[in-house]
Design a protein around this motif. Sequence first.
Motif, PDB file in Angstrom:
ATOM      1  N   ILE A 115       0.828  -1.204   0.000  1.00 38.27           N
ATOM      2  CA  ILE A 115       0.000   0.000   0.000  1.00 38.27           C
ATOM      3  C   ILE A 115       0.862   1.254   0.000  1.00 38.27           C
ATOM      4  N   CYS A 116       2.033   1.205   0.650  1.00 36.02           N
ATOM      5  CA  CYS A 116       2.918   2.378   0.648  1.00 36.02           C
ATOM      6  C   CYS A 116       3.494   2.625  -0.747  1.00 36.02           C
ATOM      7  N   ALA A 117       3.827   1.563  -1.456  1.00 32.97           N
ATOM      8  CA  ALA A 117       4.322   1.729  -2.830  1.00 32.97           C
ATOM      9  C   ALA A 117       3.236   2.336  -3.713  1.00 32.97           C
ATOM     10  N   ALA A 118       2.023   1.826  -3.591  1.00 33.44           N
ATOM     11  CA  ALA A 118       0.907   2.361  -4.379  1.00 33.44           C
ATOM     12  C   ALA A 118       0.605   3.803  -3.986  1.00 33.44           C
ATOM     13  N   CYS A 119       0.651   4.092  -2.697  1.00 33.27           N
ATOM     14  CA  CYS A 119       0.356   5.433  -2.215  1.00 33.27           C
ATOM     15  C   CYS A 119       1.401   6.434  -2.714  1.00 33.27           C
ATOM     16  N   ALA A 120       2.658   6.048  -2.648  1.00 33.60           N
ATOM     17  CA  ALA A 120       3.727   6.939  -3.129  1.00 33.60           C
ATOM     18  C   ALA A 120       3.538   7.246  -4.615  1.00 33.60           C
ATOM     19  N   ASP A 121       3.208   6.226  -5.394  1.00 33.93           N
ATOM     20  CA  ASP A 121       3.002   6.436  -6.835  1.00 33.93           C
ATOM     21  C   ASP A 121       1.779   7.307  -7.111  1.00 33.93           C
ATOM     22  N   CYS A 150       3.547  13.236   1.561  1.00 32.16           N
ATOM     23  CA  CYS A 150       3.058  11.867   1.723  1.00 32.16           C
ATOM     24  C   CYS A 150       3.902  10.899   0.904  1.00 32.16           C
ATOM     25  N   GLU A 151       4.235  11.288  -0.319  1.00 29.90           N
ATOM     26  CA  GLU A 151       5.085  10.426  -1.143  1.00 29.90           C
ATOM     27  C   GLU A 151       6.418  10.171  -0.431  1.00 29.90           C
ATOM     28  N   LYS A 152       6.997  11.214   0.108  1.00 29.59           N
ATOM     29  CA  LYS A 152       8.280  11.083   0.816  1.00 29.59           C
ATOM     30  C   LYS A 152       8.130  10.149   2.026  1.00 29.59           C
ATOM     31  N   ALA A 153       7.052  10.327   2.801  1.00 24.77           N
ATOM     32  CA  ALA A 153       6.819   9.484   3.987  1.00 24.77           C
ATOM     33  C   ALA A 153       6.634   8.023   3.590  1.00 24.77           C
ATOM     34  N   CYS A 154       5.921   7.774   2.504  1.00 36.98           N
ATOM     35  CA  CYS A 154       5.698   6.393   2.064  1.00 36.98           C
ATOM     36  C   CYS A 154       6.985   5.755   1.554  1.00 36.98           C
ATOM     37  N   ARG A 155       7.775   6.512   0.826  1.00 42.77           N
ATOM     38  CA  ARG A 155       9.045   5.954   0.328  1.00 42.77           C
ATOM     39  C   ARG A 155       9.989   5.665   1.503  1.00 42.77           C
ATOM     40  N   GLU A 156       9.972   6.521   2.514  1.00 45.61           N
ATOM     41  CA  GLU A 156      10.767   6.272   3.725  1.00 45.61           C
ATOM     42  C   GLU A 156      10.223   5.050   4.460  1.00 45.61           C
ATOM     43  N   MET A 157       8.915   4.935   4.509  1.00 48.07           N
ATOM     44  CA  MET A 157       8.263   3.815   5.189  1.00 48.07           C
ATOM     45  C   MET A 157       8.657   2.486   4.562  1.00 48.07           C
ATOM     46  N   LEU A 158       8.808   2.474   3.255  1.00 45.83           N
ATOM     47  CA  LEU A 158       9.165   1.238   2.558  1.00 45.83           C
ATOM     48  C   LEU A 158      10.492   0.667   3.058  1.00 45.83           C
ATOM     49  N   LYS A 159      11.335   1.515   3.583  1.00 43.93           N
ATOM     50  CA  LYS A 159      12.618   1.056   4.134  1.00 43.93           C
ATOM     51  C   LYS A 159      12.433   0.288   5.437  1.00 43.93           C
TER      52      LYS A 159
END
Length: 166
Positions: A115-121, A150-159
């Motif tokens: 969901i974070c990958a989809a949200c970032a995109d 939000c994109e930045k937070a999701c990409r960070e979250m993916l880590k």
Amino acid sequence: MSITKRIGVLGLMAAALVVAGRYTTAEDKKPAPPVEAKAQPASAGDTKMTHFMDCAKECDDCARTCNGCAAHCTKMVAEGKKDHLETVRLCADCATICASASAVVSKFGPCSDLICAACADACKRCGDACEKHAAHDEIMKKCHDECVKCEKACREMLKHTAKAER
């Protein structure tokens, strides 16, 4: 059970609630202690939890902003500005995806990476579309800015998701 008996039972229940309310102790009436806005992490697990909760908050903020921008763009389309039709659709989709991401991530869901990958995109697409109008429209500028955060937070979250730890 007859109507009279039902009314009698309901009356007894209401009376019991009133009586219970009158006999509370002073301890029951003490206000709850204030809750800290953001707990400081004490361990590596807590640090991970902080990343999840920060991401969930950004997603929730972005969802609300995108919903507002979608409504704003809908009004502009109704006024004849057809170039906002695609932005309406992007903002509405982004809001839905962000709200879903917030719900999944806030409970440390096993699909947080998906969901974070989809949200970032989605935020990237929505933010780019709103940026085209940001110079002359404050609502669309705010939507662009929230999507970027939000994109930045999701990409960070993916880590910090389970898939990243494999």
